[in-house]
Every structure is written in C-alpha cells, then in structure tokens.
Design a protein around this motif. Structure first.
Motif, short mmCIF file in Angstrom:
data_model
loop_
_atom_site.label_atom_id
_atom_site.label_comp_id
_atom_site.label_asym_id
_atom_site.label_seq_id
_atom_site.Cartn_x
_atom_site.Cartn_y
_atom_site.Cartn_z
N THR A 6 5.45 11.33 -8.61
CA THR A 6 5.57 10.03 -7.96
C THR A 6 6.59 10.08 -6.83
N ARG A 15 -3.50 11.23 -13.68
CA ARG A 15 -4.21 10.02 -13.23
C ARG A 15 -3.23 8.94 -12.82
N PRO A 23 -2.20 6.97 0.15
CA PRO A 23 -3.33 7.32 -0.70
C PRO A 23 -3.19 8.75 -1.23
N ALA A 71 -1.50 9.86 -9.56
CA ALA A 71 -2.41 9.74 -8.42
C ALA A 71 -2.60 8.29 -8.03
N GLY A 72 -2.53 7.39 -9.01
CA GLY A 72 -2.73 5.97 -8.70
C GLY A 72 -1.43 5.24 -8.43
N HIS A 73 -0.30 5.96 -8.33
CA HIS A 73 1.04 5.35 -8.22
C HIS A 73 1.18 4.29 -9.31
N ASP A 74 0.69 4.57 -10.49
CA ASP A 74 0.57 3.52 -11.50
C ASP A 74 1.57 3.74 -12.63
N THR A 104 0.83 -1.19 0.00
CA THR A 104 0.00 0.00 0.00
C THR A 104 0.87 1.25 0.00
#
Ligand SMILES: [Zn+2]
Ligand SMILES: [Zn+2]
Length: 821
Positions: free
Chosen positions: A678, A706, A483, A709-712, A480
């Motif tokens: 990030t 996006r 957030p 924000a999603g750590h993606d 995790t």
C-alpha cells in the motif's frame, strides 16, 4: 544517614541498588540525577531513583559524586521507566539506560586539582606510591580530568587511592560535563581527473575480469557524464561499484578522490524558509482537526488514530496540534520511522517552527546528540523530532506525542530491553496528561482494533491532496488513488515470457521513459531466497502438520523447513498441486532487477536504493535528492522506498513480485506485505500528472494482494481479523516469546527442550492459566553472530503470568513480540 536507590546499567549488570550519601551530598540529591557509585571494583554511573528510609542490605557504600545538579531524567521519566519495565518484563535500570543520551557516559567525568599547588606533604601522612604519583602529576598539570589521569598513570586503580586525598582536602574534585564539540562533517567525492577521451582510451586497462572491467567502466562513464565532484554513495548507487573500485581508478590517476566538507548537512542546514502561512485545510482535515482540538482543550489523553491515505495531509494536522500545545507553554515529541527517509515531513516542521525544532537521528555524533538532549532539557527546544528513542527526550512538560507512520516496524526495539514505542507512547501520554496522535495509511490491525473497542478516537482522511488550486488557493483533493493493474505472472509464463518483467510492465516502463517521467521498481527484500512456490499455479508449500505456516527453503541440504514444529522435507521436484516442474525458491536481488532494466532500456539512468548502496552516512538523502532532481529515470529499491517520499515526477510504480514475504512463517507476514504494498503504491501519481501501479503476482486471489490492489484497507482488516481470530493470535490473544541463543547447536536444542517440558508441566498443572505452548523450534533466522537460536512461544489470554519463578536468566523474554522469525 540518608539512603538512596540507584539504577545501575552497565554491560552484564542491570538493576537497582542501595547506597548511602556522604555528608557533602546530603540534602542535595533529587530523583533523576546522574551520579557515580562504586560497583564491585569499578566506578560506574547511576541514576537516582528515589530516597529510601532503610536499605535492603546491612552495609551500604557511599555515592561517590554527583555528576550534574540538573537531573538527567524528569520525574515522569523515572516513573515511566518503571512502568515500561513492568510491562515488558525487563529491568527498570535498562529502561533508564535507554533514556540517557548515547554520548553521556563519554561526556561525564571528574576533574581533580591540588588544593595547594605547593603541597609538600603533611606531618604524619605517608603517601602510597600511587598517591605520590597522583600528586606529582597534578603538580605538573592541574586540573586534570579522570580520563586524562587514566592516560597519565595507566593500569592502576588510582581512583581508590585518590579518595583519602580528597577526604583530607589535599585534592579537590568536581564533576564535569564538558561542552560537546560539533565537528565538521566530510563527504567523500569522486571526480574524473583526466579528459574524457583519455578515460575512454583507458577503459580496457582498468580491471582483470570482465565484471570489474564493466563496473569500473560504468563508474568512469558516469563521472564523465557528471563532470563535477560526485558523492561516492551516488557513484555506488549508479554503478554497483565499491570503494575499492574507486581506489584502483584513483591509483591509475583516472579519477580523484577527495574529502569535501559539507556545509550542507542534509538535516541540520536544510534550507528552511520560515513558512508562517498555514495552508488551508480540506474538509476532511478540518473535521479531524476540530475533534483533536476539542480533545486538547478538554485535556484528554486518550489516543487519536488518524487513518489517512498517502498524501491526505496528516502532517498538517500534526502541525496544528503542535501549534496548539506550544501556545499553552508545553512541548511536543514527533516520532518518525527514520529521519533520513522522512526528510520532507521534517522540513515542514522546521519551516513552521523555525529555531524550535531539535532533531535526533543516527547521523549525529554522540556530542551532537548530547547537545540536542541538553537543549531540550533546558527548555530551549519545543519540538523534538526523531525515531523511537526521541520519546525519551527530557523535555520539561510534554503536551503532545505524535507517531507518524505508526504501523512502522522501526518503532519496535527488537533488542533488549524490548519495547514498542507505540505502546510506550500511549502509556507515557496518559502518565503526562498529554495528547497522543497515531497516524498511518495502514494502521496495524491491533491499533485499529483498539480504536474500535476502546476509548481511542478513529479519524479518517480518505482523500489525497493533489495540489493547490491556483485561482482560489484552496487544496485540491481526490478520492481516486492511483490505479493498480494486477498482472498474473502465471499467464506470462504460459505466453512464454520468462523475463522478470511482464509485457505490461515493459510497455508501461517504456512509455514512462519516453514521456520523461520517472519510475520506481520495488522488490520486497524480506523473504526473498526462502520463498518456495510454483510458477505455473502459484501454489506455496505449507507444513502438513501445521497448516498456518509456510515452509521455507534452506540452502544447506536443499531442504524445506517448518519453523513452527520443525518438520523437514526435501525440495519437491513437482508441484503437489498441479504437477508442474516449475516449483522452486525465489531468490532475486535489486542488482538483478537493475541488470534487467539496463538490458531492456540501455538509455535509462538507473539508481539502486538498498542496504548496499545506503550503508554510508548520508547516502539516503543523496540518492533521494538526486532522484528528486531528475538525475535518474528509474529507482530500484527495497522496503525503504515505502516511506514518506513525495516525488511528483514518479508516474509508474512497478512491484516486481508482490507475493514475496507473504509466506514467511510469522503471523504478521500478511499484514507487513499489505502495508508495504500500500505504501509503495502510494508513491505513484502524487501530482496532477497522474500515475499507475503495476503489481506482478503469482497469487492474484490472495486476500492480501487483492486488498492491496484495491487500496482497500477495510477488506484487508476484515479478512485479517478473521484469520487472527481463527488462529488465536493478537489481538485475540497475547504472546510471549522465549528465545535462547548458544554457540553450541546441541546445547541450544537441549536447553529449549528442557524449558519447554518444564513449561508444559506448569501449563498442565495450572488450570487458571490457559496458555498454549508453541515449539520449541529453531528460529527462522536460525543463526545470528554464530549463535544458534531456538524459541518457544506462549499464546493465550495472559501467558506472561506463567513467567515469574522460571529459570530465564539466559533467555530473552519478549512480551508481545512483533515477529516470530
Ligand atoms: Zn503448481
Ligand atoms: Zn509445522
């Protein structure tokens, strides 16, 4: 006669030239050695590249002196310099120049003495006036170094006159490399010189204007609160004041300024408790390490790319690799973006390899750098840690090269000679038969693409380590990440909140302060002031001719400009998308953010970390240490915040406006914003206290925002690759940038236009080279040091093949440029 090729790198000249050896040097010369040679009317330093059979010129001049028996460059370095030069289209001598330590040219000298101190002259020898003076000077004081003679008989070409005296054995000469001196370091401190009541009473008399009164008042209050001598950098960070403010307060005898010697050199005298105990590895780390270990044992030199989220334990894997390589009797180079910003990583290396680590950083004096360099050359140091230039340390047998934060922009040298330390490290490791490890939470799309398509090995560490389980001693990790709450700033405007802080950020900041935890507020500096967008709908202005490029705001003439095609228009009054009149450029600095925090939370202790507050040496470490010691509640900063900080008390990261930087006219703009967002987000929740990120944006639907924000990373990578493929930019094509600078604006434009039409002719005539020409156009940073900058970019499968034969002497040629700004 014996001939040698020598690389000479002095201002204005960079090249290899042929010389012959005088009899006394025959048989004594090896590649990599540092010599002095005549060049024009001067004596300059050069490095022996190789022996040659026959010179390319009919008459050669002799090498003057050998400065040091031990080569300055290893054989591998000489070869590396030539390869690097070829790839970057630059001069090998310039690359060799990079490999010499900065202080060397000041260190090396020649020492002269009279062979017979009672020299009275020789029969049949008539000394010239200068020779007479030389003899006289040496009779008084002997021996003397060249630089001392320069002062003793100034403004003469005595070096030419002394040659025949040396040849006749009247004067003896020998090269000297004096031992470097290590000078103590001083830091300037300020301290309250009066009782607090007296300082309070003086508050109204410390300035003429309201602004100076306020600034100096802040300084006094801060010093009252601290009560002890405080480094001035820390005072600046707190008060926004400057040295002149301090000097005025000192003149009024309210404060005392002092130079205090620091024995606590933040880097050199780090309290490093030798930590021989190796922490246990998490399952992820173990998996990655087993693969790297097998690679080392097999003698592989294909790079490993570790893609590991912030806090996932990459450093421990680097350390294991270093241990392994050292055990085999080889050495390791560890590159970090900037030592002052990665002190925690550096400390870990120092505690695991006590006495074996050499640091290279900008705070070292030339003498200290030279000393580290010399210890490395002798094999006294096994691990060198430093920024990109540390790659050129002459360790005898490098077995490992690590690049931490391998995506970082500082690995690229954006001045001539241009080179990318990441590319160079991969190349060098292959040449040395060494292992190369690149680590990053956000690898550049080019690295990641290489890892997928070539023999690179991609290793992932998706979980961060939160701490150590007290009962078992095992690391506790979690998938995790903190957030990220995305706040749509258009809604704030609709709700009539005109603050730069959303309601969510204000509330959370308040809660954080109440819980006695810390917050970081981040503002992207790249792009503020030029980014034009609509506050109501988020629309950013693009060039109507080239859709891929955003227009940028220029103060002169209130104009919007396209830096790809030169299109220009007035600043619009209404948004072309939604007709709102809320369209304008975004210009805000960290001071403004700090003011806003102070207005909202007068009790909060704030500190600013940006170019202004860190100009002073050692300031980075000070600000960080103070913040880490909880001497401030809120740290407001720019890009620097993104680096490898580990601050367990930080539970809130606020990104003031994530969109800044997205619309710079450069194809890597999106990637840079993704990386920095990030990294900054990764600063929150580094401990079991948890944490949260609040990301403010006018463009919540942008793919970069996006993904951040999603750590993606994967989502970002996929979208970015699609975009790069569409527009044909790296990794789907190669780039060459040609930049011209001139004091005269018109001439700059004319020269750029002339080269562009020449190039267009070539491209049309050559069916083999598929290249596209972009420009000519003024660069985004259109003026530097008073010079106007114009550029032409070439894009295609092999645009560099167009370059040979072009009249590029006045141009800066960049292969695979990292930015088109
Ligand atoms: Zn709009
Ligand atoms: Zn355009």
């Amino acid at each position: 006669m014996q001939f040698v090729e020598i690389a000479v790198n002095v201002p204005q000249v960079s090249g290899v030239f042929h010389y012959h050896l005088p009899p006394e040097l025959e048989g004594r010369i090896r590649p990599g050695q540092l010599v002095t040679v005549p060049f024009g009317t001067q004596t300059v330093q050069g490095v022996i590249v190789r022996e040659i059979d026959a010179p390319a010129v009919p008459e050669t001049r002799p090498v003057e002196a050998l400065l040091d028996e031990t080569p300055a460059l290893t054989l591998s370095q000489v070869e590396f310099a030539f390869r690097l030069a070829e790839e970057t289209y630059s001069q090998p001598a310039a690359m060799i120049g990079l490999m010499l330590p900065p202080g060397l040219s000041q260190q090396a000298d020649t020492e002269f003495r009279l062979v017979s101190p009672e020299f009275k002259g020789l029969p049949g020898l008539k000394l010239t006036t200068i020779q007479g003076r030389l003899v006289a000077v040496l009779q008084r004081r002997s021996p003397l170094r060249g630089r001392q003679i320069d002062r003793a008989i100034p403004r003469t070409n005595w070096r030419a006159s002394i040659r025949s005296l040396v040849e006749r054995d009247i004067i003896a000469s020998k090269p000297v490399l004096p031992p470097p001196q290590v000078r103590p370091k001083f830091v300037r401190t300020a301290q309250l010189a009066v009782r607090p009541e007296k300082a309070e009473a003086a508050m109204t008399e410390i300035g003429q204007t309201e602004a100076t009164l306020e600034r100096r008042g802040k300084i006094l209050r801060f010093l009252m609160q601290e009560g002890i001598p405080v480094s001035v950098s820390w005072v600046y960070a707190h008060s926004g004041g400057s040295l002149s403010d301090l000097q005025i307060l000192a003149e009024k005898e309210l404060i005392e300024l002092r130079e205090t010697e620091i024995f606590r050199d933040p880097l050199e005298n780090i309290e490093v408790a030798a930590a021989r105990i190796r922490p246990e590895l998490t399952p992820d780390q173990r998996g990655a390490w087993e693969i790297i270990r097998a690679g080392i044992e097999a003698g592989s030199s294909e790079p490993f790319l570790i893609q590991g989220v912030t806090g996932s334990g990459k450093t421990e894997i680097y350390i294991r690799a270093v241990e392994k390589v050292l055990a085999a009797g080889r050495q390791a180079v560890v590159l970090v973006p900037e030592i002052a910003l990665t002190a925690q990583t550096v400390r870990r290396f120092m505690s695991r390899f006590p006495g074996e680590v050499g640091l290279i950083h900008s705070q070292l004096s030339p003498g200290e750098q030279y000393d580290t360099w010399r210890r490395a050359r002798r094999g006294d140091l096994s691990v060198i840690i430093g920024p990109r230039s540390a790659l050129f340390t002459p360790l005898p047998d490098i077995g490992l090269i690590v690049l931490d934060e391998s995506h970082d922009g500082s690995y690229y040298q954006s001045e001539m000679p241009f080179y990318h330390a990441r590319e160079a490290a991969v190349r060098y490791a292959a040449l040395l038969g060494a292992i190369c490890i690149l680590g990053s939470a956000t690898p550049s799309v080019e690295s990641r693409d290489r890892a997928e398509r070539s023999h690179w090995t991609l290793l992932r560490l998706p979980r961060r380590i939160l701490g150590i389980d007290a009962a078992t001693g095992a690391p506790v990790s979690s998938a995790t990440l903190p957030p990220v709450r995305v706040v749509d700033m258009r809604q704030e405007l609709k709700a009539d909140n005109r603050s730069i802080f959303s309601r969510a950020l204000q509330e959370t900041l308040q809660a954080t302060l109440m819980q006695k935890q810390q917050a970081i507020l981040f503002l992207n500096r790249r792009g503020t002031g030029t980014y034009v967008f609509c506050r109501s709908c988020g629309h950013a202005m693009r060039c109507p001719r080239c859709d891929e490029v955003s227009l940028t705001y220029h103060r002169e003439g209130e104009a919007l400009l396209c830096h790809r095609c030169g299109y220009r228009r007035n600043m619009p009054e209404r948004c072309p998308n939604c007709s709102s009149d809320q369209i304008r450029h975004y210009g805000m600095g960290t001071e403004r953010v700090e003011d806003e925090v102070r207005a909202l939370f007068p009790e909060a202790r704030t500190a600013r970390w940006d170019r202004d507050t860190t100009r002073k040496k050692g300031a980075h470490d000070l600000i960080l240490t103070h913040f880490a010691n909880y001497q401030a509640d809120v740290l407001i900063g720019t890009q620097m915040l993104a680096k490898g900080l580990d601050l367990p008390l930080v539970t809130l990261v606020g990104i003031v406006l994530a969109d800044v930087g997205l619309h710079l006219p450069d194809f890597r703009a999106g990637e840079r914003v993704f990386q920095v967002l990030t990294q900054v987000s990764g600063r929150a929740g580094r401990s079991l206290l948890g944490g949260e990120v609040i990301l403010q944006t006018f463009e919540p639907d942008n793919y970069v925002i996006r993904a951040a924000a999603g750590h993606d990373y994967e989502a970002f990578y996929a979208a970015e690759m699609t975009y790069r493929r569409e527009i044909g930019y790296p990794p789907f094509g190669r780039l060459v940038r040609l930049e011209y600078r001139d004091l005269d604006a018109e001439r700059a434009e004319r020269r750029a236009g002339a080269l562009a039409s020449h190039l267009n002719g070539l491209i049309a005539a050559q069916t083999r080279v598929q290249a596209e020409l972009i420009g000519p156009a003024p660069c985004f940073y259109s003026r530097l040091d008073g010079r106007y900058r114009w550029q032409i970019a070439l894009r295609g499968p092999d645009p560099a093949s167009l370059l040979p034969g072009l009249p590029l002497d006045d141009w800066r040629v960049e292969i695979n440029p990292q930015s088109l700004l």
